[in-house]
Enzyme design. Structure first.
Site, PDB file in Angstrom:
ATOM      1  N   GLY A   1       0.837  -1.208   0.000  1.00  0.00           N
ATOM      2  CA  GLY A   1       0.000   0.000   0.000  1.00  0.00           C
ATOM      3  C   GLY A   1       0.861   1.243   0.000  1.00  0.00           C
ATOM      4  CG  HIS A   2       3.222   2.162   3.459  1.00  0.00           C
ATOM      5  ND1 HIS A   2       3.229   0.998   4.186  1.00  0.00           N
ATOM      6  CD2 HIS A   2       2.652   3.102   4.247  1.00  0.00           C
ATOM      7  CE1 HIS A   2       2.694   1.232   5.375  1.00  0.00           C
ATOM      8  NE2 HIS A   2       2.326   2.484   5.449  1.00  0.00           N
TER       9      HIS A   2
ATOM     10  NE  ARG B   1      -2.805   0.676  14.718  1.00  0.00           N
ATOM     11  CZ  ARG B   1      -2.771   1.969  14.355  1.00  0.00           C
ATOM     12  NH1 ARG B   1      -3.237   2.335  13.179  1.00  0.00           N
ATOM     13  NH2 ARG B   1      -2.261   2.880  15.159  1.00  0.00           N
TER      14      ARG B   1
HETATM   15  P1  AMP Z   1       0.622   4.771   7.658  1.00  0.00           P
HETATM   16  O1  AMP Z   1       2.047   4.314   7.610  1.00  0.00           O
HETATM   17  O2  AMP Z   1      -0.337   3.723   8.100  1.00  0.00           O
HETATM   18  O3  AMP Z   1       0.459   6.088   8.360  1.00  0.00           O
HETATM   19  O4  AMP Z   1       0.223   5.055   6.148  1.00  0.00           O
HETATM   20  C1  AMP Z   1       0.949   5.939   5.348  1.00  0.00           C
HETATM   21  C2  AMP Z   1       0.183   6.214   4.085  1.00  0.00           C
HETATM   22  O5  AMP Z   1      -0.017   4.990   3.380  1.00  0.00           O
HETATM   23  C3  AMP Z   1      -1.209   6.795   4.352  1.00  0.00           C
HETATM   24  O6  AMP Z   1      -1.475   7.798   3.384  1.00  0.00           O
HETATM   25  C4  AMP Z   1      -2.096   5.610   4.178  1.00  0.00           C
HETATM   26  O7  AMP Z   1      -3.415   5.938   3.771  1.00  0.00           O
HETATM   27  C5  AMP Z   1      -1.375   4.856   3.078  1.00  0.00           C
HETATM   28  N1  AMP Z   1      -1.786   3.453   3.095  1.00  0.00           N
HETATM   29  C6  AMP Z   1      -1.738   2.609   4.151  1.00  0.00           C
HETATM   30  N2  AMP Z   1      -2.262   1.417   3.817  1.00  0.00           N
HETATM   31  C7  AMP Z   1      -2.659   1.510   2.518  1.00  0.00           C
HETATM   32  C8  AMP Z   1      -3.283   0.628   1.606  1.00  0.00           C
HETATM   33  N3  AMP Z   1      -3.625  -0.614   1.947  1.00  0.00           N
HETATM   34  N4  AMP Z   1      -3.539   1.064   0.357  1.00  0.00           N
HETATM   35  C9  AMP Z   1      -3.212   2.331  -0.004  1.00  0.00           C
HETATM   36  N5  AMP Z   1      -2.618   3.209   0.808  1.00  0.00           N
HETATM   37  C10 AMP Z   1      -2.350   2.824   2.062  1.00  0.00           C
END
Ligand code: AMP
Length: 283
Positions: free
Chosen positions: A36-37, A187
């Site tokens: 995703g990232h 998570r």
């Molecule tokens: P985080 O590390 O959880 O703060 O996420 C960092 C960025 O990655 C944020 O903009 C999230 O929305 C994005 N993100 C996290 N998981 C996904 C996913 N499964 N698909 C797309 N973007 C994601």
């Protein structure tokens, strides 16, 4: 790939990165990176000349009983993934430099931050907007990329950018999912095999709702009560909330006339997961 930890180092590098024609794309993350990232990084490559990624587990967005201390941290692996994707700059600030002694300033997007996830996590979005604004000031990107996975976060950040006249283009990228539909999340590491299996109920509910709407259902209460019942039948899930809301102001929608956001959160053990989809009624 340059790895920068200090604010002073970032500032000196930034002035070199921002050549006259150089557009910087920033991907803010908390690390424990997954596809995703990386999809945000890949998208950044296509719209910016220089891609910067921040990795910072932001204490200000965690409540006192949340998972700040046990949040997965896997920096070596993260750096290898980012190097592989051709990232130009990784910013890994220290908590003590982001929030030094005496730190008092927070940015809060009123009302939107109290809805949906904000009901259970009252200080979460204040922490998010504060760190995002601070990263914008430090990195000075032309673009910043966020995932639709955190739909409310995207709405709130877009509001902040508009309200504060920030000169940053916000790009929202689609949700990346595992093969069985579970939205990728750092998570997900917390889940045991039974919880991991149970967690697919969220995606199943979003897909079920999309199908019902495609068949003509427009009463949101009908959709919401069936989703509550589906999640209620999953013994390892405990629903936090499910709502159908306006995609811009996050207020509840009772009858689907326009595209609306279906958003939900549920606990699997102590792990709170979110998911969402857009519902597009037939005209
Ligand atoms: P985080 O590390 O959880 O703060 O996420 C960092 C960025 O990655 C944020 O903009 C999230 O929305 C994005 N993100 C996290 N998981 C996904 C996913 N499964 N698909 C797309 N973007 C994601």
């Amino acid at each position: 790939m340059q790895v920068v930890r200090g604010v002073a180092d970032l500032k000196s590098l930034r002035s070199k990165m921002r050549g006259k024609y150089s557009r910087v794309g920033l991907v803010p993350t908390m690390g424990a990176l997954h596809e995703g990232h990386l999809s945000l990084v890949q998208r950044a490559r296509t719209i910016a000349d220089q891609v910067a990624v921040s990795i910072f587990v932001n204490p200000a967005q965690f409540g006192p009983n949340e998972d700040f201390h046990r949040y997965p941290r896997m920096l070596d692996q993260d750096l290898a993934l980012l190097e592989d994707k051709g990232v130009d700059l990784v910013f890994i600030p220290d908590v003590s430099e982001v929030y030094p002694d005496g730190y008092k300033t927070f940015v809060s997007v009123e009302e939107l931050s109290q809805k949906l996830c904000g009901m259970t996590r009252p200080i979460h979005f204040r922490g998010v907007t504060t760190i995002v604004l601070k990263l914008f000031n430090l990195v000075q990107p032309q673009f910043a990329l966020f995932g639709q996975k955190d739909a409310q976060q995207c709405v709130i950040i877009q509001r902040m950018v508009q309200d504060l006249c920030l000169d940053v283009g916000i790009v929202v990228c689609p949700i990346v999912r595992e093969a069985d539909g579970l939205a990728m999340s750092s998570r997900n590491h917390y889940l045991n095999p039974a919880q991991r299996k149970a967690a697919t109920v969220l995606y199943q509910c979003t897909e079920w709702a999309r199908q019902k709407v495609a068949e003509g259902e427009k009463q949101t209460e009908t959709l919401l009560s069936e989703i509550k019942s589906k999640i209620g039948k999953e013994p390892l899930a405990r629903l936090d909330y499910v709502a159908i809301v306006d995609e811009n102001n996050l207020s509840r929608v009772t009858f689907l006339q326009e595209k609306a956001l279906l958003a939900m959160a549920a606990f699997f053990g102590r792990t709170r997961l979110i998911d969402n989809t857009f519902l597009e009624p037939q005209k």
